[in-house]
Design an enzyme around this catalytic site. Structure first.
Site, PDB file in Angstrom:
ATOM      1  N   PRO A   2      33.289  41.371  26.374  1.00  0.00           N
ATOM      2  CA  PRO A   2      32.684  41.420  25.056  1.00  0.00           C
ATOM      3  C   PRO A   2      32.297  42.676  24.670  1.00  0.00           C
ATOM      4  O   PRO A   2      32.164  43.660  25.455  1.00  0.00           O
ATOM      5  CB  PRO A   2      31.306  40.869  25.269  1.00  0.00           C
ATOM      6  N   GLU A   3      33.077  43.277  23.372  1.00  0.00           N
ATOM      7  CA  GLU A   3      32.783  44.373  22.868  1.00  0.00           C
ATOM      8  C   GLU A   3      31.927  44.373  21.772  1.00  0.00           C
ATOM      9  O   GLU A   3      31.202  43.356  21.400  1.00  0.00           O
ATOM     10  CB  GLU A   3      34.433  44.752  22.366  1.00  0.00           C
ATOM     11  N   HIS A  91      26.703  28.778  35.931  1.00  0.00           N
ATOM     12  CA  HIS A  91      26.881  30.252  35.536  1.00  0.00           C
ATOM     13  C   HIS A  91      25.614  30.463  34.777  1.00  0.00           C
ATOM     14  O   HIS A  91      25.699  31.653  34.130  1.00  0.00           O
ATOM     15  CB  HIS A  91      28.027  30.699  34.963  1.00  0.00           C
ATOM     16  N   ARG A 110      30.760  36.274  35.812  1.00  0.00           N
ATOM     17  CA  ARG A 110      31.157  37.392  37.121  1.00  0.00           C
ATOM     18  C   ARG A 110      30.039  38.207  37.127  1.00  0.00           C
ATOM     19  O   ARG A 110      30.172  39.258  38.156  1.00  0.00           O
ATOM     20  CB  ARG A 110      32.109  38.187  36.283  1.00  0.00           C
ATOM     21  N   ARG A 152      39.428  70.124  23.217  1.00  0.00           N
ATOM     22  CA  ARG A 152      39.663  68.966  24.325  1.00  0.00           C
ATOM     23  C   ARG A 152      41.058  68.889  24.512  1.00  0.00           C
ATOM     24  O   ARG A 152      41.903  68.614  23.529  1.00  0.00           O
ATOM     25  CB  ARG A 152      39.269  67.599  23.746  1.00  0.00           C
TER      26      ARG A 152
END
Ligand SMILES: [Zn+2]
Length: 271
Positions: A2-3, A91, A110, A152
């Site tokens: 999931p983002e 789950h 998970r 950077r």
């Protein structure tokens, strides 16, 4: 995984149903998630009203009068609304029962997700205190990104995935935003012009906003009892498309490993 768009879509799906409701009871079936669920602390919330559900990066914050519950979906977590009569499946690890008949059910095969107590000032919690600005906030501009990139030497993709620079840009949307901005993912961050930083900041905003919009239409039903997690398939330009033709120029997309993550880009469209 999931983002940010899935987390925001989850928030928008559950907030209208649960905000203002009283938390009645907690059922913890598996307290061993990424960190132990503080079940005793959660039980002290019984009888309290859920005031707001907000998001910070990929974290959801549930505000109660005595403080905030902090949740993260990890690799495979999802939340949905069920009826309280529905028994837990393999789950399903945590249920929050609210006044009426609604229950917020947390499912996570998970178990890399978390539910933690963040007290009255969640912004000081170690998981939140170092997060950079939200990519959809007014604070995240091309000028800000340009300043962050100066000096950077590392690549630009790693920089935009660094949550201390900007929070919640995961691998999928980093790939997509770099394609949209026409920037090679392995380009040194410090060598990008101000104008290209502006293009990239606006591409990040744009890919996230369109994913959230798409999530809102695809995932209209958070109250379904089919047990399907709240993720959505969407039209991606490069992520997951290595070896396939670029949707812009038809050239074969290149897939590389970069910072232990998959990167896909077009050698012609991205420079
Ligand atoms: Zn191309």
């Amino acid at each position: 995984v999931p983002e940010l768009p899935e987390v925001e879509t989850t928030r928008r799906g559950i907030a209208p149903l649960l905000t203002g409701k009283t938390l009645v009871q907690i059922h913890s079936y598996q307290a061993s998630l990424r960190w132990p669920v503080p079940v005793d602390q959660l039980e002290t919330l019984a009888g309290q009203t859920l005031l707001t559900i907000t998001r910070r990066g990929k974290y959801l914050l549930f505000q109660f009068p005595t403080g905030y519950l902090l949740a993260h979906l990890g690799m495979s977590g999802s939340m949905r609304i069920t009826e309280q009569a529905e028994p837990p499946a393999a789950h399903d690890h945590l249920d929050l029962d609210f006044s009426g008949t609604l229950r917020l059910r947390y499912t996570d095969p998970r178990r890399f997700g978390c539910w933690l107590w963040a007290g009255e000032q969640p912004e000081t919690h170690p998981l939140l205190s170092k997060l950079g600005p939200e990519p959809l906030s007014a604070e995240f501009t091309g000028g800000y990104l340009y300043t962050c990139t100066r000096g950077r030497k590392g690549n630009i993709k790693a920089l935009i995935m660094n949550s201390q620079i900007v929070t919640g840009v995961g691998n999928i949307y980093a790939n997509e935003a770099l394609f949209m901005a026409g920037i090679r993912p392995n380009r040194a961050a410090g060598r990008l012009s101000r104008q290209r930083c502006q293009q990239l900041a606006s591409a990040i905003r744009s890919v996230l906003e369109s994913a959230i919009k798409q999530g809102g239409t695809t995932l209209r039903d958070f109250t379904g009892s089919d047990g399907k997690p709240g993720y959505f398939a969407q039209q991606l330009q490069v992520y997951g498309r290595g070896g396939q033709p670029c949707r812009n120029c038809q050239h074969v997309l290149t897939e590389i490993r970069q910072n232990q993550r998959t990167t896909v880009f077009c050698k012609l469209c991205q420079t």
